[in-house]
Design a protein around this motif. Structure first.
Motif, short mmCIF file in Angstrom:
data_model
loop_
_atom_site.label_atom_id
_atom_site.label_comp_id
_atom_site.label_asym_id
_atom_site.label_seq_id
_atom_site.Cartn_x
_atom_site.Cartn_y
_atom_site.Cartn_z
N GLN A 39 2.09 -6.47 -2.87
CA GLN A 39 1.14 -5.45 -2.44
C GLN A 39 -0.11 -5.50 -3.29
O GLN A 39 -0.03 -5.54 -4.52
CB GLN A 39 1.76 -4.05 -2.50
N GLU A 44 -1.56 -3.50 3.08
CA GLU A 44 -0.15 -3.32 3.39
C GLU A 44 0.71 -4.21 2.49
O GLU A 44 0.28 -5.29 2.06
CB GLU A 44 0.11 -3.71 4.85
N GLU A 46 3.15 -6.93 1.98
CA GLU A 46 3.43 -8.07 2.85
C GLU A 46 4.65 -8.85 2.37
O GLU A 46 4.86 -9.04 1.17
CB GLU A 46 2.22 -9.01 2.92
N ALA A 60 6.28 -16.72 4.14
CA ALA A 60 4.99 -16.48 4.75
C ALA A 60 4.14 -17.74 4.62
O ALA A 60 4.27 -18.49 3.64
CB ALA A 60 4.29 -15.31 4.07
N ARG A 109 8.67 -5.54 6.68
CA ARG A 109 8.98 -4.47 5.72
C ARG A 109 10.01 -3.50 6.26
O ARG A 109 10.83 -2.96 5.50
CB ARG A 109 7.68 -3.73 5.38
#
Length: 125
Positions: A39, A44, A46, A60, A109
Motif C-alpha cells: 500500500q 488502494e 494492491e 502481479a 484484497r
C-alpha cells in the motif's frame, strides 16, 4: 487466534534486494491462501504475490520476475524475496491469510480477512 507479524522491511537503493518474512501463528489445521500486498499512501492496497495451500503461486505483472513468494510450512513463515527493487516498490508491505476458496482471484484484497500490521519498504534512486 491467528496472528501475522511481518519483518524485514528497510531502505535500499534501486536495484537492491530485500527479503520480507511473515510469522504465522494459529493457522495450523486449516487451509489458507497466503499473500503479500503493498500500500502506498492515497492508493488502494494492491496484491503482489499469492501462494495456495498446494504451492501454486501468482504474481502481479508489476513484480513478476523480480519477487518470489514462498511458504515454509514447517516453521509457519511466509516469505517474499524482492530483487531488482525500484522506487515504485516503496510502500508498506502486508502479509495476509484467507481461507482456501479456489485458485481464482488470489490477488484480490477481498479474499483475505487476516492481516499483519505491515512493514515499511523504501527504495531510493
Amino acid at each position: 487466534q491467528v496472528q501475522l507479524v511481518e519483518s524485514g522491511g528497510g531502505s535500499v537503493q534501486t536495484g537492491g534486494s530485500l527479503a520480507l518474512s511473515c510469522a504465522l501463528s494459529g493457522v495450523s489445521g486449516r487451509l489458507y491462501t497466503l499473500a503479500w500486498f503493498r500500500q502506498v499512501p492515497g492508493q488502494e492496497r494492491e496484491g503482489l504475490a499469492s501462494i495456495t495451500p498446494y504451492g501454486n503461486t501468482d504474481y502481479a505483472d508489476a513484480v513478476k520476475g523480480r519477487f518470489t513468494i514462498s511458504h515454509d510450512k514447517a516453521d509457519s513463515i511466509l516469505y517474499l524475496q524482492m530483487n531488482g527493487l525500484e522506487p515504485e516498490d516503496t510502500g508498506i508491505y502486508y502479509c495476509a491469510a484467507g481461507p482456501w476458496s479456489g485458485y481464482y482471484n488470489t490477488l484480490s484484497r477481498g479474499r483475505y480477512a487476516l492481516w499483519g500490521r505491515g512493514t515499511q519498504v523504501i527504495v531510493s534512486s
